[in-house]
Design a protein around this motif. Structure first.
Motif, PDB file in Angstrom:
ATOM      1  N   GLU A  23       0.757  -1.273  -0.138  1.00 18.28           N
ATOM      2  CA  GLU A  23      -0.038  -0.017  -0.067  1.00 18.28           C
ATOM      3  C   GLU A  23       0.897   1.395  -0.044  1.00 18.28           C
ATOM      4  N   ASP A  24       0.298   2.501  -0.157  1.00 21.83           N
ATOM      5  CA  ASP A  24       0.958   3.553  -0.006  1.00 21.83           C
ATOM      6  C   ASP A  24       2.106   3.904   1.137  1.00 21.83           C
ATOM      7  N   LYS A  25       1.776   3.372   2.230  1.00 24.68           N
ATOM      8  CA  LYS A  25       2.882   3.711   3.277  1.00 24.68           C
ATOM      9  C   LYS A  25       3.139   2.573   4.268  1.00 24.68           C
ATOM     10  N   ARG A  26       2.526   1.327   3.656  1.00 21.13           N
ATOM     11  CA  ARG A  26       2.951  -0.025   4.339  1.00 21.13           C
ATOM     12  C   ARG A  26       3.063  -1.343   3.503  1.00 21.13           C
ATOM     13  N   ILE A  27       3.645  -2.229   3.904  1.00 22.31           N
ATOM     14  CA  ILE A  27       3.938  -3.274   3.015  1.00 22.31           C
ATOM     15  C   ILE A  27       3.598  -4.678   3.996  1.00 22.31           C
ATOM     16  N   ARG A  28       2.754  -5.618   3.566  1.00 16.37           N
ATOM     17  CA  ARG A  28       2.657  -6.952   4.303  1.00 16.37           C
ATOM     18  C   ARG A  28       3.390  -7.922   3.952  1.00 16.37           C
ATOM     19  N   LEU A  29       4.323  -8.517   4.807  1.00 14.53           N
ATOM     20  CA  LEU A  29       5.147  -9.738   4.470  1.00 14.53           C
ATOM     21  C   LEU A  29       4.740 -10.693   5.346  1.00 14.53           C
ATOM     22  N   PRO A  30       5.115 -12.135   4.908  1.00 12.74           N
ATOM     23  CA  PRO A  30       4.840 -13.224   5.664  1.00 12.74           C
ATOM     24  C   PRO A  30       5.510 -13.139   6.837  1.00 12.74           C
ATOM     25  N   LYS A  31       4.837 -13.531   7.950  1.00 17.29           N
ATOM     26  CA  LYS A  31       5.111 -13.840   9.276  1.00 17.29           C
ATOM     27  C   LYS A  31       5.183 -12.479  10.133  1.00 17.29           C
ATOM     28  N   LEU A  32       5.481 -11.331   9.348  1.00 16.57           N
ATOM     29  CA  LEU A  32       5.661  -9.880   9.904  1.00 16.57           C
ATOM     30  C   LEU A  32       4.463  -9.125   9.895  1.00 16.57           C
ATOM     31  N   LYS A  33       3.371  -9.411   9.179  1.00 17.00           N
ATOM     32  CA  LYS A  33       2.279  -8.647   8.951  1.00 17.00           C
ATOM     33  C   LYS A  33       2.601  -7.483   8.264  1.00 17.00           C
ATOM     34  N   TRP A  34       1.965  -6.222   8.788  1.00 15.70           N
ATOM     35  CA  TRP A  34       2.113  -4.851   8.217  1.00 15.70           C
ATOM     36  C   TRP A  34       3.440  -4.150   8.765  1.00 15.70           C
ATOM     37  N   ILE A  35       3.990  -3.611   7.729  1.00 14.56           N
ATOM     38  CA  ILE A  35       5.145  -2.903   8.242  1.00 14.56           C
ATOM     39  C   ILE A  35       5.175  -1.365   7.565  1.00 14.56           C
ATOM     40  N   SER A  36       5.415  -0.489   8.301  1.00 15.85           N
ATOM     41  CA  SER A  36       5.555   1.027   7.820  1.00 15.85           C
ATOM     42  C   SER A  36       6.512   1.348   6.729  1.00 15.85           C
ATOM     43  N   MET A  37       6.242   1.921   5.656  1.00 17.59           N
ATOM     44  CA  MET A  37       7.187   1.763   4.316  1.00 17.59           C
ATOM     45  C   MET A  37       7.016   3.159   3.646  1.00 17.59           C
ATOM     46  N   LYS A  38       8.323   3.784   3.419  1.00 16.76           N
ATOM     47  CA  LYS A  38       8.242   5.040   2.802  1.00 16.76           C
ATOM     48  C   LYS A  38       8.335   4.681   1.246  1.00 16.76           C
ATOM     49  N   LYS A  39       7.306   4.873   0.554  1.00 16.75           N
ATOM     50  CA  LYS A  39       7.041   4.569  -0.764  1.00 16.75           C
ATOM     51  C   LYS A  39       7.210   5.796  -1.591  1.00 16.75           C
ATOM     52  N   HIS A  40       8.214   6.226  -2.177  1.00 12.88           N
ATOM     53  CA  HIS A  40       8.493   7.444  -2.774  1.00 12.88           C
ATOM     54  C   HIS A  40       8.237   7.408  -4.076  1.00 12.88           C
ATOM     55  N   ARG A  41       7.897   6.414  -4.785  1.00 13.08           N
ATOM     56  CA  ARG A  41       7.599   6.288  -6.086  1.00 13.08           C
ATOM     57  C   ARG A  41       6.518   5.014  -6.589  1.00 13.08           C
ATOM     58  N   GLU A  42       5.882   5.147  -7.756  1.00  9.88           N
ATOM     59  CA  GLU A  42       5.083   4.267  -7.988  1.00  9.88           C
ATOM     60  C   GLU A  42       5.751   3.364  -9.114  1.00  9.88           C
ATOM     61  N   PRO A  43       5.344   1.886  -8.958  1.00 12.92           N
ATOM     62  CA  PRO A  43       5.945   1.058  -9.831  1.00 12.92           C
ATOM     63  C   PRO A  43       5.244   1.445 -11.590  1.00 12.92           C
ATOM     64  N   ALA A  44       6.006   1.063 -12.511  1.00  5.77           N
ATOM     65  CA  ALA A  44       5.444   1.247 -14.048  1.00  5.77           C
ATOM     66  C   ALA A  44       4.085   0.396 -14.006  1.00  5.77           C
ATOM     67  N   GLU A  45       3.211   0.856 -14.942  1.00  6.02           N
ATOM     68  CA  GLU A  45       1.946   0.421 -15.270  1.00  6.02           C
ATOM     69  C   GLU A  45       2.214  -0.877 -15.581  1.00  6.02           C
ATOM     70  N   ASN A  46       1.121  -2.063 -15.247  1.00  9.76           N
ATOM     71  CA  ASN A  46       1.136  -3.165 -15.850  1.00  9.76           C
ATOM     72  C   ASN A  46       2.324  -4.154 -15.318  1.00  9.76           C
ATOM     73  N   CYS A  47       2.972  -3.739 -14.191  1.00  9.86           N
ATOM     74  CA  CYS A  47       3.795  -4.365 -13.576  1.00  9.86           C
ATOM     75  C   CYS A  47       3.143  -5.487 -12.598  1.00  9.86           C
ATOM     76  N   CYS A  48       3.679  -6.649 -12.348  1.00  7.04           N
ATOM     77  CA  CYS A  48       3.233  -7.582 -11.367  1.00  7.04           C
ATOM     78  C   CYS A  48       4.579  -7.924 -10.190  1.00  7.04           C
ATOM     79  N   LEU A  49       4.000  -7.765  -9.065  1.00  6.63           N
ATOM     80  CA  LEU A  49       5.140  -7.931  -8.105  1.00  6.63           C
ATOM     81  C   LEU A  49       5.549  -9.560  -7.944  1.00  6.63           C
TER      82      LEU A  49
END
Length: 217
Positions: A117-143
């Motif tokens: 999400e904009d300000k956080r990421i959910r990882l296995p075993k860790l749940k949600w972690i705050s993240m500084k997302k300063h840019r958006e990935p290119a369109e039509n990209c898959c994590l």
């Protein structure tokens, strides 16, 4: 084509403890698997096919961390081990040191286990972690995967690898099939050699001006 985005993350104290365990378990498993491969090869001259599951019964603490992180350790070791036997010049895999090896691990996206999400990421075993997302990935990209690392300064980062990023395809433009192609190759006797008969001024700019350059200096 793949592209990676690196963002700083801000885990809680509890999450930092689990991250430390994950770094340690990955390092421990890598060394154990490598050691067993070496012993088996010395004994039978064959490559040992060992997996993380073979160690979880004896070392139960491995069950506390992300299983995909341990699976990636196996893949990295197998690749390094096979590369050595294919080309010894690359060097034999080395044991990981607690004080000199990088603290990091990689986990993969499986069935929506990782969310961004904009300000956080959910990882296995860790749940949600705050993240500084300063840019958006290119369109039509898959994590595809996430690599979590800790710098010597104590800062944590998440490197998000996306697949599906595409560059501009000029070959798809209309009229490309009728375009005129020019081949250029580097040559020692001149600046370049062209597929067409194109004459260039001879190179050697430094030699022609060497005396003048020395005088000016």
């Amino acid at each position: 084509m793949n592209i990676a985005y690196r963002f700083r993350i801000y885990p809680t104290e509890e999450q930092k403890i689990l991250l430390g365990k994950t770094f340690g378990c990955c390092r421990f498993l890598y060394n154990q698997m490598l050691n067993d491969k070496i012993r088996e090869y010395k004994k039978t001259k064959k490559l040992l096919k060992n997996t993380p599951a073979m160690y979880k019964k004896e070392y139960s603490f491995l069950k506390e961390v992300d299983s995909l992180a341990l699976a990636n350790i196996q893949l990295h070791l197998e690749k390094a081990y096979k590369n050595f036997f294919r080309d010894p010049k690359v060097g034999f895999p080395r044991f990981k040191s607690k004080h000199h090896s990088k603290n990091s691990y990689t986990t993969n996206v499986v069935n929506g286990n990782i969310l961004v999400e904009d300000k956080r990421i959910r990882l296995p075993k860790l749940k949600w972690i705050s993240m500084k997302k300063h840019r958006e990935p290119a369109e039509n990209c898959c994590l595809k995967s996430v690599t979590v690392s800790m710098e010597p300064s104590g800062k944590y980062f998440a490197s998000l690898l996306y697949e599906g990023y595409s560059c501009e395809n000029q070959a798809a433009d209309e009229g490309y099939s009728n375009a005129k192609i020019l081949g250029i190759d580097y040559a020692m006797q001149g600046m370049a050699v062209f597929s067409e008969e194109i004459e260039l001024e001879k190179a050697g700019f430094f030699r022609r001006n060497e005396k003048r350059l020395a005088r000016e200096q």
